[in-house]
Design an enzyme around this catalytic site. Structure first.
Site, short mmCIF file in Angstrom:
data_model
loop_
_atom_site.label_atom_id
_atom_site.label_comp_id
_atom_site.label_asym_id
_atom_site.label_seq_id
_atom_site.Cartn_x
_atom_site.Cartn_y
_atom_site.Cartn_z
N SER A 50 0.81 -1.21 0.00
CA SER A 50 0.00 0.00 0.00
C SER A 50 0.85 1.26 0.00
CB SER A 50 -0.92 0.00 1.22
OG SER A 50 -1.86 1.04 1.13
N GLU A 71 1.07 0.00 15.47
CA GLU A 71 1.57 1.34 15.20
C GLU A 71 2.30 1.96 16.39
OE1 GLU A 71 -1.68 0.39 12.38
OE2 GLU A 71 -1.53 0.35 14.58
N PHE A 96 -4.16 5.66 10.75
CA PHE A 96 -3.56 4.81 11.78
C PHE A 96 -2.38 5.49 12.46
CE2 PHE A 96 -4.95 1.32 8.68
CZ PHE A 96 -6.21 1.26 9.24
N HIS A 122 -2.78 7.89 2.20
CA HIS A 122 -4.24 7.76 2.09
C HIS A 122 -4.95 8.86 2.89
CE1 HIS A 122 -2.69 3.96 0.74
NE2 HIS A 122 -3.89 3.43 0.52
#
Length: 328
Positions: A50, A71, A96, A122
């Site tokens: 991604s 994360e 995130f 994103h």
């Protein structure tokens, strides 16, 4: 500091160009940076493909770390690596990181002024098919409040590549906000870019649109419509560095036109428009109309549909500016 003016008629700009994604620009740039600097390492939270990291992983397997969906751990690992002399780029979707690991970013990275590069992909509505829970519309507010943290939001693919190069040169934490969706290209590989600088894309006299990120294209489209159809000369100023702001060029444009609009793909509360309004209120009090997402979450849809529904596409900008002139 001289005003950085880039005229759309010059060769440094592309028109009617192919669409390219900021995340593709990042993937290409981080591979090149890894080739040039042995201290660059990459961490990701289960988002290798991604974030376009597979080429880096294949070429530098010993400098690529898959943390899994963790994360908070990724941020702590990045801080430790930075404090040991490495230059870690920790990557994820913006929703995130910096959301889930904000506490670790604050204490482990920013409080220590650790040389960690945080990449949030994103951003905005660019993760549109996945719905409101996956759309990052608050990350500018989360990051620009943190001491020691530089915040960069490039306007297209080429500027993303330049931003990655500049991030490496900064000793200290940096947040890079990038777009998943392919967008029109405004800059080229020879277009000037420097951290902390705003750039005038179109010169005007009647009103300034300040903008950041890939939504800058909507500002340019609005400026064309207003000039052609209404004889209103809009100045468009791209502000890829949200923190620190380029005070001189922002205030200079506001003084020149006397009317301001900020356009962002983010909540208007606490975001880029708030940063512009705060600066103007302190240095040159003038009205700044903030155009962005108005205190609501997003939903599923196409990228174009969501920009239109939430009022940040070019025709909404045109309408808002025309209303400003009518009220005047």
């Amino acid at each position: 500091m001289l005003n950085k003016t880039l005229n759309l008629n010059e060769e440094v700009f592309l028109q009617d160009s192919e669409l390219k994604s900021g995340r593709d620009g990042f993937g290409e740039a981080i591979l090149k940076l890894g080739e040039e600097h042995e201290d660059v390492v990459v961490l990701t939270a289960d988002l290798e493909e991604s974030l376009r990291l597979t080429p880096f992983k294949k070429k530098f397997p010993d400098r690529f770390i898959e943390t899994g969906i963790a994360e908070q751990n990724m941020a702590s690992m990045g801080a430790g690596m930075a404090l040991s002399g490495l230059v870690p780029f920790m990557t994820s979707h913006a929703v995130f990181s910096p959301y889930r690991n904000w506490d670790q970013i604050r204490l482990s990275i920013c409080f220590s002024n650790a040389n960690v590069k945080i990449v949030g992909s994103h951003a905005g509505f660019s993760n549109s098919p996945d719905g409101g829970a996956a759309e990052s519309l608050e990350d500018i507010a989360l990051t620009r409040v943190l001491p020691n943290l530089t915040v960069i939001s490039p306007i297209d693919y080429e500027q993303t590549k330049r931003a990655v190069e500049e991030m490496y040169k900064i000793h200290g934490p940096v947040y890079l906000r990038i777009c998943k969706e392919p967008t029109p290209q405004i800059t080229t590989e020879i277009t000037p870019f420097e951290t902390g600088r705003a750039y005038t894309l179109i010169e005007g006299t009647d009103l300034t649109i300040f903008t950041t990120g890939t939504i800058a294209y909507e500002a340019l489209e609005a400026a064309k419509v207003l000039k052609a159809g209404h004889k209103i000369n809009i100045e468009v100023v791209a502000v890829p560095t949200i923190k620190p702001l380029d005070k001189e060029n922002i205030i200079g444009s506001a003084k020149k036109t006397g009317r301001c609009v900020s356009l962002e793909e983010h909540q208007i509360n606490g975001g880029f428009g708030s940063a512009i309004s705060e600066l103007l209120a302190e240095e040159f009090p003038v009205f700044n109309l903030r155009i962005g997402v108005s205190d609501t979450f997003g939903e599923s849809g196409t990228y174009r549909e969501l920009k239109d529904k939430y009022g940040i596409s070019s025709h909404h900008v045109v309408e808002a500016i025309l209303n400003m002139f009518k009220e005047k």
